[in-house]
Design a protein around this motif. Structure first.
Motif, PDB file in Angstrom:
ATOM      1  N   PRO A  29       0.758  -1.226  -0.409  1.00  0.00           N
ATOM      2  CA  PRO A  29       0.369  -0.105  -0.116  1.00  0.00           C
ATOM      3  C   PRO A  29       0.674   1.386   0.083  1.00  0.00           C
ATOM      4  N   ASP A  30       1.971   1.305   0.803  1.00  0.00           N
ATOM      5  CA  ASP A  30       2.553   2.232   0.417  1.00  0.00           C
ATOM      6  C   ASP A  30       3.729   2.715  -0.506  1.00  0.00           C
ATOM      7  N   TRP A  31       3.803   1.775  -1.353  1.00  0.00           N
ATOM      8  CA  TRP A  31       4.461   1.907  -2.598  1.00  0.00           C
ATOM      9  C   TRP A  31       2.874   2.740  -3.684  1.00  0.00           C
ATOM     10  N   ASP A  67       2.016  -1.097 -19.483  1.00  0.00           N
ATOM     11  CA  ASP A  67       2.194  -0.410 -18.046  1.00  0.00           C
ATOM     12  C   ASP A  67       2.487  -1.065 -17.004  1.00  0.00           C
ATOM     13  N   THR A  68       2.760  -0.351 -15.781  1.00  0.00           N
ATOM     14  CA  THR A  68       2.723  -0.733 -14.876  1.00  0.00           C
ATOM     15  C   THR A  68       1.503  -0.995 -14.102  1.00  0.00           C
ATOM     16  N   ILE A  69       0.605  -2.187 -14.113  1.00  0.00           N
ATOM     17  CA  ILE A  69      -0.435  -2.457 -13.574  1.00  0.00           C
ATOM     18  C   ILE A  69      -1.033  -2.980 -12.305  1.00  0.00           C
ATOM     19  N   ILE A  70      -1.480  -2.580 -11.677  1.00  0.00           N
ATOM     20  CA  ILE A  70      -1.934  -2.498 -10.012  1.00  0.00           C
ATOM     21  C   ILE A  70      -3.222  -2.719 -10.235  1.00  0.00           C
ATOM     22  N   VAL A  71      -3.712  -4.566  -9.774  1.00  0.00           N
ATOM     23  CA  VAL A  71      -4.459  -4.860  -9.518  1.00  0.00           C
ATOM     24  C   VAL A  71      -5.178  -4.912  -8.236  1.00  0.00           C
ATOM     25  N   TYR A  72      -6.383  -4.219  -7.332  1.00  0.00           N
ATOM     26  CA  TYR A  72      -6.712  -4.708  -6.327  1.00  0.00           C
ATOM     27  C   TYR A  72      -8.432  -5.701  -5.862  1.00  0.00           C
ATOM     28  N   GLY A  95      -5.157  -5.006  -0.081  1.00  0.00           N
ATOM     29  CA  GLY A  95      -7.037  -5.633  -1.061  1.00  0.00           C
ATOM     30  C   GLY A  95      -7.252  -4.062  -0.281  1.00  0.00           C
ATOM     31  N   PHE A  96      -8.857  -3.280  -0.829  1.00  0.00           N
ATOM     32  CA  PHE A  96      -8.598  -2.276  -0.660  1.00  0.00           C
ATOM     33  C   PHE A  96      -9.988  -2.083   1.189  1.00  0.00           C
ATOM     34  N   ALA A 123      -7.236   1.427   6.901  1.00  0.00           N
ATOM     35  CA  ALA A 123      -6.038   1.966   7.242  1.00  0.00           C
ATOM     36  C   ALA A 123      -5.857   3.819   6.707  1.00  0.00           C
ATOM     37  N   GLY A 124      -6.797   4.159   5.843  1.00  0.00           N
ATOM     38  CA  GLY A 124      -7.167   5.389   5.976  1.00  0.00           C
ATOM     39  C   GLY A 124      -6.351   5.970   4.646  1.00  0.00           C
ATOM     40  N   ARG A 125      -6.678   5.696   3.724  1.00  0.00           N
ATOM     41  CA  ARG A 125      -5.296   5.740   2.623  1.00  0.00           C
ATOM     42  C   ARG A 125      -6.637   6.464   1.906  1.00  0.00           C
TER      43      ARG A 125
END
Length: 283
Positions: free
Chosen positions: A11-13, A89-94, A123-124, A130-132
């Protein structure tokens, strides 16, 4: 050596790279009817900024009577390109819980030629807790061309599975819960026999994750080996409709097994036919 770091991001990344050019984010959430969750409604209410929604009910082969059948490479490229996703692309899936349906999107994208696909750890649901940052704003999309590069060697057909069951040439890993594997619990879809393919090994997908993340490599290896699988030998993964079989695919590849196939028809196909061998014996 574990290759998990090649397939996930923290998540930080992701929070640090929300605005990085070339990083594309996909909400790949989907839920079983019994879970009473509407993934599109949840996406509309709140999603990671910049994420587009992947509809598992629409990115399918329209002529198939089976759920979640892989579309043709051309149809996949058209749908994904319309969503503004490029193969480079750099694809991020959640997904919501972390390792339920995101691996299916990860597998599909890589099967059709995406170069760098990662899954968001946790995950989401954990992201929100976490308040992101989240938003309900519509993500602007610039359609592009997804240059498809199919990898059919990652897919097992019905004919392939009939041969595998007969010959034992490839290990079979079944991601469904143990009760469905043994036939003690009924299948959630009507018209399907209960049990499993002869020679299959029970490896429930939910047993491979903790807090929305794959187990650490040593625990993951022990879990897979305790199911009777040899990480040095070819494997084909299966589940109910091809969704959670991708969790097993991810786990096996993360431990270095490069000879893995996914049976796309899975039990929806095998269990609904009258000409397939089925057993309820423990394996």
């Amino acid at each position: 050596m574990s290759e998990q770091e090649n397939f996930v991001v923290t998540p930080d990344w992701l929070q640090d790279n929300l605005d990085t050019p070339g990083v594309t984010i996909i909400d790949g959430s989907w839920y079983l009817p019994a879970q009473n969750r509407d993934p599109k409604a949840e996406y509309d209410a709140a999603h990671i900024p910049g994420a587009v929604f992947f509809d598992h009910e629409q990115v399918v082969e329209p002529s198939s009577k089976l759920p979640h059948t892989l579309p043709s490479p051309e149809d996949f490229a058209r749908i994904i390109g319309t969503a503004g996703i490029a193969a480079d692309d750099t694809i991020i899936v959640y997904d919501g819980p972390g390792l339920f349906t995101a691996p299916r999107v990860w597998w599909m994208l890589r099967t059709f030629g995406a170069k760098d696909v990662r899954i968001l750890e946790g995950g989401f649901d954990n992201w929100k807790a976490a308040g992101r940052p989240v938003t309900d704003e519509l993500t602007p999309v610039a359609p592009c061309v997804f240059h498809v590069d199919p990898h059919p060697e990652r897919i097992a057909s019905f004919e392939d599975m009939m041969g595998i069951v007969e010959s034992g040439e490839r290990q079979i890993a079944d991601a469904r819960p143990a009760g469905r594997f043994t036939g003690k619990d009924p299948e959630p879809r009507e018209g399907m026999r209960s049990g499993h393919m002869p020679g299959a090994h029970s490896l429930p997908a939910l047993s491979l994750a903790r807090d929305g993340k794959l187990l650490p490599a040593d625990e993951l290896k022990a879990k897979i080996e305790s199911a009777g699988l040899d990480l040095e030998k070819p494997v084909v993964t299966s589940c109910g409709s091809g969704i959670t079989a991708a969790v097993l695919f991810l786990a096996l590849e993360s431990l270095g097994n490069k000879d893995v196939k996914l049976y796309d028809g899975s039990w929806s196909e095998w269990g609904s036919r009258s000409d397939t061998p089925i057993t309820t014996a423990e394996a």
